[in-house]
Motif scaffolding. Structure first.
Motif, PDB file in Angstrom:
ATOM      1  N   THR A  85      32.640  26.974  33.315  1.00 41.94           N
ATOM      2  CA  THR A  85      32.964  27.019  34.484  1.00 41.94           C
ATOM      3  C   THR A  85      33.423  26.109  35.125  1.00 41.94           C
ATOM      4  O   THR A  85      33.129  24.815  34.855  1.00 41.94           O
TER       5      THR A  85
ATOM      6  N   LEU B  72      44.295  30.470  38.120  1.00 41.17           N
ATOM      7  CA  LEU B  72      43.549  31.445  37.391  1.00 41.17           C
ATOM      8  C   LEU B  72      44.149  32.069  36.241  1.00 41.17           C
ATOM      9  O   LEU B  72      43.347  32.270  35.165  1.00 41.17           O
ATOM     10  N   THR B  73      45.395  32.553  36.258  1.00 45.40           N
ATOM     11  CA  THR B  73      45.742  33.455  35.117  1.00 45.40           C
ATOM     12  C   THR B  73      46.645  32.695  34.183  1.00 45.40           C
ATOM     13  O   THR B  73      46.693  32.901  32.922  1.00 45.40           O
TER      14      THR B  73
ATOM     15  N   GLY C  11      45.948  29.657  32.260  1.00 47.62           N
ATOM     16  CA  GLY C  11      45.286  29.525  31.183  1.00 47.62           C
ATOM     17  C   GLY C  11      44.353  30.688  30.771  1.00 47.62           C
ATOM     18  O   GLY C  11      43.547  30.420  29.671  1.00 47.62           O
ATOM     19  N   ASN C  12      44.163  31.674  31.476  1.00 53.92           N
ATOM     20  CA  ASN C  12      43.492  32.718  30.975  1.00 53.92           C
ATOM     21  C   ASN C  12      44.362  34.112  30.684  1.00 53.92           C
ATOM     22  O   ASN C  12      44.668  34.994  31.539  1.00 53.92           O
TER      23      ASN C  12
ATOM     24  N   LEU D 194      44.130  38.082  31.725  1.00 50.27           N
ATOM     25  CA  LEU D 194      43.438  38.177  32.952  1.00 50.27           C
ATOM     26  C   LEU D 194      43.962  39.041  34.090  1.00 50.27           C
ATOM     27  O   LEU D 194      45.091  38.464  34.573  1.00 50.27           O
TER      28      LEU D 194
ATOM     29  N   ASN E 211      35.545  36.472  35.363  1.00 53.28           N
ATOM     30  CA  ASN E 211      36.274  37.410  34.388  1.00 53.28           C
ATOM     31  C   ASN E 211      35.884  38.720  34.445  1.00 53.28           C
ATOM     32  O   ASN E 211      34.750  39.033  33.961  1.00 53.28           O
TER      33      ASN E 211
ATOM     34  N   GLN F 234      32.592  36.273  32.419  1.00 50.38           N
ATOM     35  CA  GLN F 234      32.579  34.881  32.500  1.00 50.38           C
ATOM     36  C   GLN F 234      33.074  34.378  33.612  1.00 50.38           C
ATOM     37  O   GLN F 234      33.904  34.737  34.593  1.00 50.38           O
TER      38      GLN F 234
ATOM     39  N   LEU G 267      34.577  31.855  35.894  1.00 50.49           N
ATOM     40  CA  LEU G 267      35.681  30.879  35.740  1.00 50.49           C
ATOM     41  C   LEU G 267      35.835  29.591  36.501  1.00 50.49           C
ATOM     42  O   LEU G 267      36.088  28.620  36.020  1.00 50.49           O
TER      43      LEU G 267
END
Length: 199
Positions: free
Chosen positions: A2, A13-14, A16-17, A20, A143, A148, A150
């Motif tokens: 987190t 948000l998106t 590095g993920n 997502l 997520n 998870q 974030l």
């Protein structure tokens, strides 16, 4: 892992993920415990307070394009189904999120650039209540695929005298989705008054 944010901080948000597409936005708060002096001494009581989380979907100019783009306890879903509210929690008691909103980022219409998350106190004028009677308020983003956490933003400012909070926003930037921790208090007393800021 987190990422804990402070007021005014923005995070991608998106980017590095990878992959997502769906997030759950959890909002939580606890009613404050106050001391009341009575005939037999001081007694601690928990305030009965009903906070309502709502979502306002805005265009690139920061304006509300249609009334149905306000998602709250009386309209639990945006017209396209990309934003869905879990329903009203009237007490704020217990651990964990008090209200949750699912956002399918891949389904958000192209004309929506910002998704604002706000909380107001139901019937605050008649009940003579403000956010000085609320503690441990936060917003977090999970997520949806693996639950998870974030991002989390704890609202640590004093909001005494404030009857609404503009908590945070998810917004588009260069083809990605970002989150902005706002944490701004206001004296708007209803969701209708809050929405007028964006019309």
């Amino acid at each position: 892992m987190t990422i804990s944010l402070v007021k005014g901080q923005k995070i991608d948000l998106t980017k590095g993920n990878a992959g997502l597409t769906k997030v759950v936005v959890g909002l939580g708060w606890d009613p404050a415990v106050i001391e009341k002096k009575g005939f037999f001494g001081t007694k601690k009581t928990t305030v009965e307070i009903d906070c309502d989380a709502s979502v306002i979907l805005l265009d690139a100019n920061g304006k509300l394009t249609k009334e149905k783009n306000v998602v709250y306890f009386a309209n639990l879903q945006s017209p396209d189904g990309s934003v869905v509210h879990s329903g009203d929690n009237r007490t704020g008691e217990g651990d964990g999120d008090d209200e949750q909103i699912s956002v399918n980022l891949s389904q958000v219409p192209a004309d929506v650039s910002k998704i604002i998350f706000v909380v107001n106190i139901y019937d605050c004028v008649n009940r003579k209540q403000d956010f000085g009677l609320v503690q441990s308020a936060y917003i977090r983003i999970l997520n949806d695929s693996n639950n998870q956490e974030l991002v989390k933003f704890n609202l640590t400012d004093s909001y005494a005298g404030r009857t609404s909070l503009i908590v945070g926003e998810i917004y588009r930037h260069s083809g990605e989705w970002k989150f902005n921790a706002i944490g701004e208090g206001s004296t708007d007393t209803t969701i209708g008054q809050l929405v007028k800021r964006y019309t």
